[in-house]
Motif scaffolding. Structure first.
Motif, PDB file in Angstrom:
ATOM      1  N   LYS A  21      -5.774  -1.260   2.081  1.00  0.00           N
ATOM      2  CA  LYS A  21      -5.170  -0.632   0.907  1.00  0.00           C
ATOM      3  C   LYS A  21      -3.830   0.002   1.254  1.00  0.00           C
ATOM      4  CE  LYS A  21      -6.530   2.345  -2.942  1.00  0.00           C
ATOM      5  NZ  LYS A  21      -7.664   3.104  -3.529  1.00  0.00           N
ATOM      6  N   SER A  22      -3.772   0.683   2.387  1.00  0.00           N
ATOM      7  CA  SER A  22      -2.538   1.337   2.813  1.00  0.00           C
ATOM      8  C   SER A  22      -1.427   0.325   3.052  1.00  0.00           C
ATOM      9  CB  SER A  22      -2.789   2.148   4.093  1.00  0.00           C
ATOM     10  OG  SER A  22      -1.592   2.724   4.569  1.00  0.00           O
ATOM     11  N   VAL A  23      -1.760  -0.781   3.724  1.00  0.00           N
ATOM     12  CA  VAL A  23      -0.760  -1.815   3.996  1.00  0.00           C
ATOM     13  C   VAL A  23      -0.280  -2.453   2.688  1.00  0.00           C
ATOM     14  CG1 VAL A  23      -0.367  -4.066   5.063  1.00  0.00           C
ATOM     15  CG2 VAL A  23      -1.598  -2.297   6.320  1.00  0.00           C
ATOM     16  N   ALA A  24      -1.224  -2.714   1.766  1.00  0.00           N
ATOM     17  CA  ALA A  24      -0.860  -3.338   0.491  1.00  0.00           C
ATOM     18  C   ALA A  24       0.066  -2.444  -0.327  1.00  0.00           C
ATOM     19  CB  ALA A  24      -2.128  -3.655  -0.311  1.00  0.00           C
ATOM     20  N   ILE A  25      -0.245  -1.150  -0.383  1.00  0.00           N
ATOM     21  CA  ILE A  25       0.568  -0.216  -1.162  1.00  0.00           C
ATOM     22  C   ILE A  25       1.961  -0.087  -0.552  1.00  0.00           C
ATOM     23  CG2 ILE A  25       0.838   2.217  -1.811  1.00  0.00           C
ATOM     24  CD1 ILE A  25      -2.228   2.313  -2.105  1.00  0.00           C
ATOM     25  N   GLU A  26       2.022   0.050   0.767  1.00  0.00           N
ATOM     26  CA  GLU A  26       3.328   0.156   1.409  1.00  0.00           C
ATOM     27  C   GLU A  26       4.126  -1.131   1.259  1.00  0.00           C
ATOM     28  OE1 GLU A  26       3.857   1.931   5.168  1.00  0.00           O
ATOM     29  OE2 GLU A  26       2.258   3.414   4.910  1.00  0.00           O
ATOM     30  N   GLY A  27       3.425  -2.261   1.174  1.00  0.00           N
ATOM     31  CA  GLY A  27       4.110  -3.530   0.953  1.00  0.00           C
ATOM     32  C   GLY A  27       4.784  -3.573  -0.407  1.00  0.00           C
ATOM     33  N   ILE A  85       1.793  -2.902 -10.657  1.00  0.00           N
ATOM     34  CA  ILE A  85       0.983  -3.618  -9.667  1.00  0.00           C
ATOM     35  C   ILE A  85       0.464  -2.649  -8.611  1.00  0.00           C
ATOM     36  CG2 ILE A  85       1.100  -5.329  -7.801  1.00  0.00           C
ATOM     37  CD1 ILE A  85       3.065  -6.885  -9.615  1.00  0.00           C
ATOM     38  N   ARG A  86       1.312  -1.721  -8.188  1.00  0.00           N
ATOM     39  CA  ARG A  86       0.902  -0.702  -7.216  1.00  0.00           C
ATOM     40  C   ARG A  86      -0.276   0.111  -7.750  1.00  0.00           C
ATOM     41  NH1 ARG A  86       1.667   4.522  -5.300  1.00  0.00           N
ATOM     42  NH2 ARG A  86       2.414   4.692  -3.138  1.00  0.00           N
ATOM     43  N   GLU A  87      -0.180   0.502  -9.015  1.00  0.00           N
ATOM     44  CA  GLU A  87      -1.252   1.272  -9.639  1.00  0.00           C
ATOM     45  C   GLU A  87      -2.536   0.449  -9.715  1.00  0.00           C
ATOM     46  OE1 GLU A  87       0.399   2.398 -13.372  1.00  0.00           O
ATOM     47  OE2 GLU A  87       1.699   3.952 -12.515  1.00  0.00           O
ATOM     48  N   HIS A  88      -2.384  -0.866  -9.938  1.00  0.00           N
ATOM     49  CA  HIS A  88      -3.544  -1.749 -10.001  1.00  0.00           C
ATOM     50  C   HIS A  88      -4.234  -1.831  -8.629  1.00  0.00           C
ATOM     51  CE1 HIS A  88      -5.741  -5.070 -12.040  1.00  0.00           C
ATOM     52  NE2 HIS A  88      -5.962  -5.446 -10.797  1.00  0.00           N
ATOM     53  N   VAL A  89      -3.439  -1.918  -7.574  1.00  0.00           N
ATOM     54  CA  VAL A  89      -3.993  -1.959  -6.222  1.00  0.00           C
ATOM     55  C   VAL A  89      -4.763  -0.679  -5.934  1.00  0.00           C
ATOM     56  CG1 VAL A  89      -3.421  -1.975  -3.770  1.00  0.00           C
ATOM     57  CG2 VAL A  89      -2.243  -3.531  -5.323  1.00  0.00           C
ATOM     58  N   ILE A  90      -4.167   0.463  -6.267  1.00  0.00           N
ATOM     59  CA  ILE A  90      -4.813   1.755  -6.015  1.00  0.00           C
ATOM     60  C   ILE A  90      -6.135   1.855  -6.759  1.00  0.00           C
ATOM     61  CG2 ILE A  90      -4.610   4.249  -6.424  1.00  0.00           C
ATOM     62  CD1 ILE A  90      -1.588   3.944  -5.959  1.00  0.00           C
ATOM     63  N   ALA A  91      -6.143   1.382  -8.019  1.00  0.00           N
ATOM     64  CA  ALA A  91      -7.339   1.515  -8.850  1.00  0.00           C
ATOM     65  C   ALA A  91      -8.441   0.532  -8.485  1.00  0.00           C
ATOM     66  CB  ALA A  91      -6.960   1.332 -10.325  1.00  0.00           C
ATOM     67  N   ASN A  92      -8.062  -0.687  -8.067  1.00  0.00           N
ATOM     68  CA  ASN A  92      -9.059  -1.741  -7.898  1.00  0.00           C
ATOM     69  C   ASN A  92      -9.501  -2.000  -6.467  1.00  0.00           C
ATOM     70  OD1 ASN A  92      -9.498  -3.240 -10.676  1.00  0.00           O
ATOM     71  ND2 ASN A  92      -7.358  -2.643 -10.560  1.00  0.00           N
TER      72      ASN A  92
END
Length: 279
Positions: free
Chosen positions: A100-106, A139-146
């Protein structure tokens, strides 16, 4: 216009989004022979069924980190086996916040790239950067939520499905956002190109050089900014290698799992170009 389009999109998006996929680091290869689902109470490993029925078959299931089910049958475990199973369960769960951390920072890196590119050409506050940043923020918010164990996560043999991680029709959303943003700002873009041409005294070759330098500057900036993500990506690789090693121990300790192999991690050591399998 073709050259302009290539420079901006390649520099602002390709460079930044490619960097955001840093968890697929060149020195780390992760292969899954089966998928798995994970939620707050269990982890279940699933093998794809035949092309005809399309149903998945459960290889084994870990409940509360303590119980092991194979073919829906509870497997009696010694204290040592149970401790190993619990450690395996915990290590897999620890991967989720790392991914999750890598995806958000990406995604954040992609936003940086977009703003560097379009702000550099069109100036601060331009609508192209604003529109694309808005889409990526969603998209960032979607990653955080899902991407959470609480909601449940499914991983296939090819990894996390892009629809689950980034939302439905992710690529189409980004493509549409780019087209809309560029079309809505065509006037500003043409003015900016004209200003660049005038600054180059009408010398097309000089203008092309300026644009090449512009793209190179963005690439350098994004390379520096992606360094931290690459460090996290390497840490993630090592964490998955630990899961792989624990799986091997489970196979050695619990006979019904002896022929099961979900994780295979291969690590390439760049310094000597040798390959070392984590197993």
């Amino acid at each position: 216009m073709t050259y302009f389009h290539y420079t901006l999109i390649a520099s602002a998006l390709t460079v930044s989004l490619a960097s955001s996929a840093a968890f697929a680091h060149e020195s780390c290869n992760v292969d899954l022979s089966a998928g798995f689902t994970i939620n707050t109470s269990s982890i279940e490993f699933l093998q794809e069924g035949s092309e005809h029925d399309g149903k998945q078959r459960s290889l084994y299931k870990i409940i509360e980190g303590k119980k092991l089910l194979i073919d829906s049958q509870n497997i009696e475990l010694t204290d040592t086996q149970q401790a190993l199973l619990q450690k395996y369960d915990e290590k897999i769960r620890q991967l989720v916040p790392q991914v999750k951390s890598v995806a958000i920072e990406g995604v954040d890196l992609a936003v940086d790239g977009i703003n560097l590119a379009f702000n550099g050409l069109l100036g601060e506050g331009n609508s192209v950067a604003a529109d694309l940043t808005k889409e990526l923020t969603l998209i960032r918010e979607h990653v955080i939520a899902n991407l959470s164990i609480e909601k449940g996560i499914s991983v296939g043999v090819d990894g996390l499905a892009s629809e689950e991680l980034l939302g439905k029709d992710f690529e189409q959303r980004i493509e549409s956002a780019i087209e809309k943003a560029v079309l809505n700002s065509m006037g500003s873009i043409m003015i900016a190109i004209g200003q660049q041409m005038m600054a180059a005294d009408g010398d097309g070759q000089n203008f092309e050089t300026r644009m090449e330098n512009f793209g190179e500057t963005i690439e350098k900036e994004m390379t520096v900014r992606s360094a931290q993500i690459e460090k996290k990506a390497q840490a993630l690789c090592l964490s998955i290698a630990e899961v792989d090693a624990l799986e091997e121990q489970l196979k050695g300790q619990i006979k019904p799992l002896a022929d099961t192999n979900v994780f295979t991690v291969t690590v390439e050591h760049d310094e000597d170009d040798n390959h070392a399998n984590a197993k």
